[in-house]
Design a protein around this motif. Sequence first.
Motif, PDB file in Angstrom:
ATOM      1  N   ILE A 263       0.952  -1.251   0.281  1.00 54.41           N
ATOM      2  CA  ILE A 263       0.137   0.115   0.281  1.00 54.41           C
ATOM      3  C   ILE A 263       0.651   1.130   0.179  1.00 54.41           C
ATOM      4  O   ILE A 263       0.552   1.968  -1.025  1.00 54.41           O
ATOM      5  CB  ILE A 263      -0.827  -0.528   1.107  1.00 54.41           C
ATOM      6  N   GLY A 264       1.961   0.952   0.868  1.00 52.90           N
ATOM      7  CA  GLY A 264       2.737   2.246   0.659  1.00 52.90           C
ATOM      8  C   GLY A 264       3.733   2.683   0.099  1.00 52.90           C
ATOM      9  O   GLY A 264       3.371   3.919  -0.546  1.00 52.90           O
ATOM     10  N   SER A 265       3.738   1.784  -0.945  1.00 51.31           N
ATOM     11  CA  SER A 265       4.943   1.740  -2.744  1.00 51.31           C
ATOM     12  C   SER A 265       3.475   2.615  -3.203  1.00 51.31           C
ATOM     13  O   SER A 265       3.982   2.830  -4.191  1.00 51.31           O
ATOM     14  CB  SER A 265       5.440   0.670  -2.646  1.00 51.31           C
ATOM     15  N   ALA A 266       2.051   1.430  -3.382  1.00 50.88           N
ATOM     16  CA  ALA A 266       1.263   2.567  -4.336  1.00 50.88           C
ATOM     17  C   ALA A 266       1.051   3.454  -3.928  1.00 50.88           C
ATOM     18  O   ALA A 266      -0.340   4.073  -4.926  1.00 50.88           O
ATOM     19  CB  ALA A 266       0.589   1.181  -4.222  1.00 50.88           C
ATOM     20  N   LEU A 267       1.019   4.298  -2.902  1.00 50.45           N
ATOM     21  CA  LEU A 267       0.431   5.510  -2.257  1.00 50.45           C
ATOM     22  C   LEU A 267       0.621   6.533  -3.857  1.00 50.45           C
ATOM     23  O   LEU A 267      -0.666   7.331  -4.053  1.00 50.45           O
ATOM     24  CB  LEU A 267       0.916   5.875  -0.775  1.00 50.45           C
ATOM     25  N   VAL A 268       1.730   6.785  -3.950  1.00 52.32           N
ATOM     26  CA  VAL A 268       2.335   7.736  -4.848  1.00 52.32           C
ATOM     27  C   VAL A 268       1.211   7.860  -5.922  1.00 52.32           C
ATOM     28  O   VAL A 268       0.602   8.844  -6.731  1.00 52.32           O
ATOM     29  CB  VAL A 268       3.064   8.689  -4.917  1.00 52.32           C
ATOM     30  N   ASN A 269       1.178   6.950  -6.797  1.00 49.56           N
ATOM     31  CA  ASN A 269       0.891   6.313  -8.136  1.00 49.56           C
ATOM     32  C   ASN A 269      -0.580   6.387  -7.869  1.00 49.56           C
ATOM     33  O   ASN A 269      -1.523   6.839  -8.370  1.00 49.56           O
ATOM     34  CB  ASN A 269       0.828   5.180  -8.997  1.00 49.56           C
ATOM     35  N   TYR A 270      -1.369   5.599  -6.761  1.00 56.96           N
ATOM     36  CA  TYR A 270      -2.842   5.950  -6.571  1.00 56.96           C
ATOM     37  C   TYR A 270      -3.685   6.555  -6.689  1.00 56.96           C
ATOM     38  O   TYR A 270      -4.522   7.503  -7.187  1.00 56.96           O
ATOM     39  CB  TYR A 270      -2.717   4.629  -5.340  1.00 56.96           C
ATOM     40  N   LEU A 271      -3.257   8.007  -5.723  1.00 61.86           N
ATOM     41  CA  LEU A 271      -3.413   9.319  -5.394  1.00 61.86           C
ATOM     42  C   LEU A 271      -3.384  10.453  -6.285  1.00 61.86           C
ATOM     43  O   LEU A 271      -4.595  11.170  -6.279  1.00 61.86           O
ATOM     44  CB  LEU A 271      -2.419   9.851  -4.343  1.00 61.86           C
ATOM     45  N   ILE A 272      -2.542   9.845  -7.241  1.00 62.16           N
ATOM     46  CA  ILE A 272      -2.683  11.097  -8.431  1.00 62.16           C
ATOM     47  C   ILE A 272      -3.657  10.462  -9.248  1.00 62.16           C
ATOM     48  O   ILE A 272      -4.252  10.634 -10.278  1.00 62.16           O
ATOM     49  CB  ILE A 272      -1.422  10.802  -9.428  1.00 62.16           C
ATOM     50  N   ALA A 338      -8.944   8.602  -1.310  1.00 66.64           N
ATOM     51  CA  ALA A 338      -7.416   8.903  -0.375  1.00 66.64           C
ATOM     52  C   ALA A 338      -8.019   8.309   0.937  1.00 66.64           C
ATOM     53  O   ALA A 338      -6.853   8.357   1.517  1.00 66.64           O
ATOM     54  CB  ALA A 338      -7.339  10.433  -1.060  1.00 66.64           C
ATOM     55  N   VAL A 339      -9.120   9.528   1.298  1.00 66.48           N
ATOM     56  CA  VAL A 339      -8.873   9.039   2.892  1.00 66.48           C
ATOM     57  C   VAL A 339      -9.313   7.798   3.176  1.00 66.48           C
ATOM     58  O   VAL A 339      -8.821   7.266   4.411  1.00 66.48           O
ATOM     59  CB  VAL A 339     -10.346   9.846   3.368  1.00 66.48           C
ATOM     60  N   ALA A 340      -9.688   6.884   2.139  1.00 62.56           N
ATOM     61  CA  ALA A 340      -9.832   5.324   2.785  1.00 62.56           C
ATOM     62  C   ALA A 340      -8.213   4.653   2.832  1.00 62.56           C
ATOM     63  O   ALA A 340      -7.999   3.964   3.960  1.00 62.56           O
ATOM     64  CB  ALA A 340     -10.701   4.678   1.677  1.00 62.56           C
ATOM     65  N   ILE A 341      -7.608   5.029   1.814  1.00 54.54           N
ATOM     66  CA  ILE A 341      -6.266   4.314   1.769  1.00 54.54           C
ATOM     67  C   ILE A 341      -5.424   4.977   2.680  1.00 54.54           C
ATOM     68  O   ILE A 341      -4.630   4.461   3.044  1.00 54.54           O
ATOM     69  CB  ILE A 341      -5.497   4.561   0.197  1.00 54.54           C
ATOM     70  N   LEU A 342      -5.136   6.675   3.101  1.00 55.57           N
ATOM     71  CA  LEU A 342      -4.742   6.782   3.706  1.00 55.57           C
ATOM     72  C   LEU A 342      -4.625   6.525   5.273  1.00 55.57           C
ATOM     73  O   LEU A 342      -4.100   5.931   6.137  1.00 55.57           O
ATOM     74  CB  LEU A 342      -4.805   7.988   4.128  1.00 55.57           C
TER      75      LEU A 342
END
Length: 437
Positions: A263-272, A338-342
């Motif tokens: 999840i941490g590795s995908a965060l930047v690309n997922y949030l965009i 974004a709120v859910a994944i964070l």
Amino acid sequence: MHIQETPSPAATGGQAAVASWLLPLVITLFFAWGFCTVLVDVLIPKLKATFSLNYAEAMLTQFCFFLAYFIVSIPAGLLVSRIGYMRGIVLGLAVMAGGCLMFSPAASLGWYPAFLAALFVLAGGITLVQVAANPLAAGLGDPARAHSRLTLAQAFNSFGTMLGPLFGSSLILAAGVSEPTPGMDAAALAAFRVEQAGHVRLPYMIIAGVLLVLAALCWWFRRAPVPVVRPVGQADYLRLLRVPRLSLGALSIFLYVGAEVAIGSALVNYLIMVGATGSEHAAGNLISVYWGLAMVGRFIGAWVLRSVPAGVVLATCATCAGVLALLAGTTLEGTAAAVAILSIGLFNSVMFPTIFTLSIDGLGEDTPGGSGILCLAIVGGAIVPLLTGVTADRFGLALALLVPAVCYVWIACYGLLVRFGVLAGRPATDAVVAGEA
């Protein structure tokens, strides 16, 4: 040869006194390796663009980093059982610093495999420090509060993972993320990669200096009275793997670390992708929210675990994290996604320390061996993110979040199995009394 770190039978009182000042030093180590580990999340989008990687290739950073846990953990456990906790920590910090220094030639070469090698060495040092520091933090004080104490130490680990993305983003992503122009010749492409990779050099040089200072400080306190370490042999590991609570706890660590890292590795690309932010720099800063919530959750968890059974807390948090990953991967978009994944970071908070202390509970002088097995299981951070990356390349990044969601299902089951006493927590042939010197 076994180095006794407890100088006399009267050391029980000495250990109680020394814990008040040695525990803060050990907690600082948790902060340091959390800070170093989370920088990989910031590094991924930079290397992905610089070297034109797909998701699976970019996740090789995590694969090489966490592969070190699989390769180094058992030797680290054997080593710590012979040289003691503090000397093991000193050596681990020195290896970490060496890995950080390797980023300079990797940047000068502009060669992706050189970065992977540097990450492997850095993680090897972190593994050695973890094998020593986790049981040491659990053992510095009242055994009845080991869950709470290790969760508190992990809260400072999360403090490091919260600050790390801000530090890394300001030095690595602030200049932007650029991909090579199509049609570049070989010389221009090589020069481009060296120039972009150069942004990675400075942060790791700074970290190397801090780690060497920490190593010197730990060396100064190497003779502090800490719990005795019994020598561990390879036969001990095979015997310990027959302990259900430990072996299934190792599986839980494998899946937890894998889910958290994926999840941490995908965060930047997922949030965009979901439109929560428009730049890699801003998304990189939001990683600190993910890890900051984990820090908050661990401070809360350290208090909750004083009164609520650890298995219940673990099962509840794993269930909540799994539901959030499922929602982020299937139904939510924009700010809600974004709120859910964070928010998964909040429920991840207590999982590692709770699984760890539940797994080693009752091992007594076999604790270093159990710690080695659990740290070996951190290799899940190599396997699960790679599987997530392959899934993202085939089905899309959102649906790839179903991979960590499945991991949380087992973790919830483990918490319930421990809570209801289904899993035995001692080796069948173990005659050592827990805590006996």
